[in-house]
Design a protein around this motif. Sequence first.
Motif, PDB file in Angstrom:
ATOM      1  N   GLY A 128       5.287   2.775  -5.215  1.00  0.00           N
ATOM      2  CA  GLY A 128       4.057   2.529  -5.952  1.00  0.00           C
ATOM      3  C   GLY A 128       2.804   2.559  -5.101  1.00  0.00           C
ATOM      4  O   GLY A 128       1.781   1.966  -5.460  1.00  0.00           O
ATOM      5  N   VAL A 129       2.849   3.266  -3.972  1.00  0.00           N
ATOM      6  CA  VAL A 129       1.687   3.370  -3.076  1.00  0.00           C
ATOM      7  C   VAL A 129       0.892   4.621  -3.467  1.00  0.00           C
ATOM      8  O   VAL A 129       1.448   5.720  -3.528  1.00  0.00           O
ATOM      9  CB  VAL A 129       2.142   3.467  -1.604  1.00  0.00           C
ATOM     10  N   PRO A 130      -0.405   4.512  -3.727  1.00  0.00           N
ATOM     11  CA  PRO A 130      -1.185   5.644  -4.226  1.00  0.00           C
ATOM     12  C   PRO A 130      -1.455   6.708  -3.162  1.00  0.00           C
ATOM     13  O   PRO A 130      -1.379   6.432  -1.956  1.00  0.00           O
ATOM     14  CB  PRO A 130      -2.500   5.003  -4.683  1.00  0.00           C
ATOM     15  N   PRO A 131      -1.779   7.941  -3.587  1.00  0.00           N
ATOM     16  CA  PRO A 131      -2.024   9.033  -2.641  1.00  0.00           C
ATOM     17  C   PRO A 131      -3.137   8.754  -1.634  1.00  0.00           C
ATOM     18  O   PRO A 131      -3.061   9.203  -0.487  1.00  0.00           O
ATOM     19  CB  PRO A 131      -2.405  10.209  -3.558  1.00  0.00           C
ATOM     20  N   ALA A 132      -4.176   8.025  -2.054  1.00  0.00           N
ATOM     21  CA  ALA A 132      -5.273   7.748  -1.119  1.00  0.00           C
ATOM     22  C   ALA A 132      -4.780   6.946   0.079  1.00  0.00           C
ATOM     23  O   ALA A 132      -5.195   7.178   1.226  1.00  0.00           O
ATOM     24  CB  ALA A 132      -6.397   6.992  -1.832  1.00  0.00           C
TER      25      ALA A 132
END
Length: 419
Positions: free
Chosen positions: A274-278
């Motif tokens: 659940g870690v975002p691309p940014a």
Amino acid sequence: MPQVRRQGAWLWLLVAAALLSQTALNLVRPVTTYKLLELEASAFTVGLVAAAYAVLPLVSAMWLGRLASRAGGLGRTVAIGAAVLGIGAAGLALAPNAALVGAASAVLGMGHLVFTIAGQSAVARYAPDDQLDKGFGWFTAAYSAGQMAGPLAGGLMLGAGSGGGSPEWSSSITMALWVGAAMSLAALPLMLLPSRLTAGAQRGAGGEASGSERAAAGEAAGEPPLAETSTGRATLARILRVPGVGSHMAASLALLAMLDILIAFLPLVAEGAGVPPAVVGALLAVRGGASILSRAFLPWLSRRLGRRALLLASLYGAAAALVAPPLTLGQPLLAGAFLFVGGLFLGLGQPITMTLVATAVPAPWRGPALAVRLMGNRAGQVAMPLAAGVAASGLGPAAAIWLCCGALALSGAEKAFRR
């Protein structure tokens, strides 16, 4: 001093072009994983596409190395590499399915190979022997700068969410790929300037003739070239029989494979956590920034510690540090700290293996020998992602990164026990 500045201009033009092209490449490659996720591709397919990136380079590296060694001016060859990179990135933006993403990735890899062989051959040809660490260090530092800026830019363009297949998410992926294509093409004017790569580069910054020039001078004085008198033509078998070359290639292969696996599989690990691309882009940028730092100090470290000790530190240090990021992605600061340490060690290894291979062979063989090194790298870039894809399919995407950590440690052990 003005003469020294003029003679050094070729290196800074090359470094600037490398910065643009490698920023584009390292923007495009992590975004490619997100495009594959958008196309509902499996972890094995991600590994397959990562392997496709190296297929064309694997079969053409030696031929391109010989071509670079015979080329009069290398600026146009570097420009061709940048153009092919741009075409590959555009193909990724347009690809409607995973098969065409793989094909475009193969074109991207070919552009990277052409650019890298021409750039490395320029350093090996124009820099004097005592300036090779500096030349390769700055050239690879530009690569590290691209490895920092590219993922950061790509992550910012994709934003903080996973998109969930929305049209906005798909548009962000496509836009990022087109930006990468435009950035790579922006390197062309630098290599097509009237004072192109060979201008002022016939002697190194210290005024000492490079190895290639000394060979040419001997031929002009009536002496046959070294390649004809003592060792013959630079073939693949002859280069590999030079003591140490195979070992240096194995180390280079393991180091580069780790970079590829991080780029392709860290986004997969992050997606599951659940870690975002940014955040992923920022973490990959930390790794690239650390490599810039270590490469900036490479000449100083090499003089004081020696190349062998630095290469061993690079292999063992990277293997130990990069086991942790897949386990700590939920704590980005901790994961970033491990990636920073791993990036410091990874940054040392590649330029050292370039120098070790270049100085192990006769001067006229340097272009083909560096191409053989790249061919070994590409063999690893085919085999390791395929193995990583299999490992990720059974054990999860983190296993792909751990597999490469094991390869780094094995290469370090081989170096440590080699007489």
